[in-house]
Design a protein around this motif. Structure first.
Motif, PDB file in Angstrom:
ATOM      1  N   GLY A 135      -8.107 -11.316   4.491  1.00  0.00           N
ATOM      2  CA  GLY A 135      -8.630  -9.997   4.815  1.00  0.00           C
ATOM      3  C   GLY A 135      -8.371  -9.592   6.254  1.00  0.00           C
ATOM      4  N   SER A 139      -6.507  -5.746   6.960  1.00  0.00           N
ATOM      5  CA  SER A 139      -7.118  -4.559   7.545  1.00  0.00           C
ATOM      6  C   SER A 139      -6.580  -4.233   8.931  1.00  0.00           C
ATOM      7  CB  SER A 139      -8.634  -4.744   7.636  1.00  0.00           C
ATOM      8  OG  SER A 139      -9.228  -3.660   8.297  1.00  0.00           O
ATOM      9  N   GLN A 141      -8.088  -2.534  11.288  1.00  0.00           N
ATOM     10  CA  GLN A 141      -9.476  -2.093  11.430  1.00  0.00           C
ATOM     11  C   GLN A 141      -9.608  -0.812  12.253  1.00  0.00           C
ATOM     12  OE1 GLN A 141     -13.125  -4.162  13.567  1.00  0.00           O
ATOM     13  NE2 GLN A 141     -12.598  -5.270  11.709  1.00  0.00           N
ATOM     14  N   GLU A 146      -5.353   6.317   3.522  1.00  0.00           N
ATOM     15  CA  GLU A 146      -5.444   7.350   2.488  1.00  0.00           C
ATOM     16  C   GLU A 146      -6.414   6.988   1.369  1.00  0.00           C
ATOM     17  OE1 GLU A 146      -1.553   8.245   1.111  1.00  0.00           O
ATOM     18  OE2 GLU A 146      -0.864   9.027   3.040  1.00  0.00           O
ATOM     19  N   GLY A 147      -6.657   5.714   1.151  1.00  0.00           N
ATOM     20  CA  GLY A 147      -7.567   5.325   0.082  1.00  0.00           C
ATOM     21  C   GLY A 147      -7.661   3.818  -0.026  1.00  0.00           C
ATOM     22  N   ARG A 148      -8.624   3.347  -0.817  1.00  0.00           N
ATOM     23  CA  ARG A 148      -8.835   1.910  -0.961  1.00  0.00           C
ATOM     24  C   ARG A 148      -7.642   1.219  -1.613  1.00  0.00           C
ATOM     25  NH1 ARG A 148     -12.663  -1.690  -0.300  1.00  0.00           N
ATOM     26  NH2 ARG A 148     -12.512  -3.607  -1.528  1.00  0.00           N
ATOM     27  N   LYS A 149      -6.888   1.969  -2.418  1.00  0.00           N
ATOM     28  CA  LYS A 149      -5.747   1.395  -3.117  1.00  0.00           C
ATOM     29  C   LYS A 149      -4.777   0.738  -2.144  1.00  0.00           C
ATOM     30  CE  LYS A 149      -2.117   2.516  -6.467  1.00  0.00           C
ATOM     31  NZ  LYS A 149      -1.487   3.600  -7.267  1.00  0.00           N
ATOM     32  N   LEU A 151      -5.521  -0.865   0.603  1.00  0.00           N
ATOM     33  CA  LEU A 151      -6.046  -2.187   0.933  1.00  0.00           C
ATOM     34  C   LEU A 151      -5.795  -3.174  -0.200  1.00  0.00           C
ATOM     35  CD1 LEU A 151      -9.500  -1.257   2.504  1.00  0.00           C
ATOM     36  CD2 LEU A 151      -7.401  -1.874   3.720  1.00  0.00           C
ATOM     37  N   GLU A 152      -6.056  -2.739  -1.424  1.00  0.00           N
ATOM     38  CA  GLU A 152      -5.902  -3.631  -2.571  1.00  0.00           C
ATOM     39  C   GLU A 152      -4.448  -4.034  -2.784  1.00  0.00           C
ATOM     40  OE1 GLU A 152      -7.733  -1.248  -5.549  1.00  0.00           O
ATOM     41  OE2 GLU A 152      -9.784  -1.848  -4.989  1.00  0.00           O
ATOM     42  N   GLU A 153      -3.532  -3.098  -2.565  1.00  0.00           N
ATOM     43  CA  GLU A 153      -2.110  -3.421  -2.710  1.00  0.00           C
ATOM     44  C   GLU A 153      -1.661  -4.396  -1.629  1.00  0.00           C
ATOM     45  OE1 GLU A 153      -0.255   0.378  -2.647  1.00  0.00           O
ATOM     46  OE2 GLU A 153      -0.552   0.745  -4.807  1.00  0.00           O
TER      47      GLU A 153
END
Length: 214
Positions: A135, A139, A141, A146-149, A151-153
């Motif tokens: 993590g 990030s 920080q 643009e979106g959480r996607k 971060l997940e990608e």
């Protein structure tokens, strides 16, 4: 929507007292005593603290987690490129505030701030769960995304990149800070808002102890 009468919210503090004859002469030992009592009271995240930094003469605050303390200071870990990291680089002074409501206590700490050694940062980084280590790479920080996607990608990509590594390297932009106190105040709630406030101020190699009016 019903109007909330905030002015009627009040408690009378009466659990404990903080008298000069009962205060330990070393503020770090006094903090350690109170911290152990916060642990025993099973307070939710007793190491949670408000960190205030300064940028452009304006204060900025957030909650971070204490990860160590001794007579050298109080330490926490974060992204050096975050807003707080940039503010610390600009003005290397900070304040910390602990609030342990169940014990009717506060501790306020003010002083200069510096990065901990790379060795200390490495040791703490590798003590974290593997997911938290990755993590720290994921990030950027405080930056707008643009979106959480996103971060997940990036998490999936880095999990694949590090899958064959037993030891994940610590990012150069991630590590620890230490607040070196000049003032430490212990606040104990008392009845009628006549709270006990004991202030330790660093004078040379010693600590001066004074009582403040509530």
């Amino acid at each position: 929507m019903n109007k909330i009468d905030i002015t009627s919210l009040r408690l009378s503090y009466s659990q404990n007292e903080l008298l000069e004859e009962n205060v330990l002469e070393n503020p770090f030992k006094q903090f350690g005593k109170w911290f152990e009592e916060a642990l025993s009271a099973k307070i939710l995240e007793p190491n949670a603290m408000h960190l205030a930094t300064i940028s452009g003469r304006k204060p900025h605050g957030r909650i971070v987690l204490l990860k160590g303390f001794d007579e050298n200071g109080f330490s926490f870990y974060t992204n050096y490129l975050s807003n707080k990291g940039q503010e610390i680089a600009e003005t290397p002074f900070a304040s910390l505030t602990f609030f342990w409501g169940d014990l009717e206590r506060q501790v306020r700490i003010e002083g200069s701030i510096e990065q901990v050694s790379e060795q200390d940062s490495d040791e703490y980084f590798h003590s974290r769960p593997r997911g938290s280590q990755i993590g720290a790479w994921v990030s950027a920080q405080s930056k707008v995304i643009e979106g959480r996607k996103i971060l997940e990608e990036r998490l999936k990509s880095l999990e694949n990149e590090f899958k064959d590594l037993n030891i994940i390297p610590r990012p150069e932009h991630w590590g620890g800070y230490r607040v070196i106190p000049e003032r430490i105040e212990f606040w104990q709630g008392r009845p009628n808002r006549l709270h006990d406030r004991i202030l330790f101020t660093k004078v040379g190699d010693d600590w001066k102890i004074e009582r403040l009016s509530p």
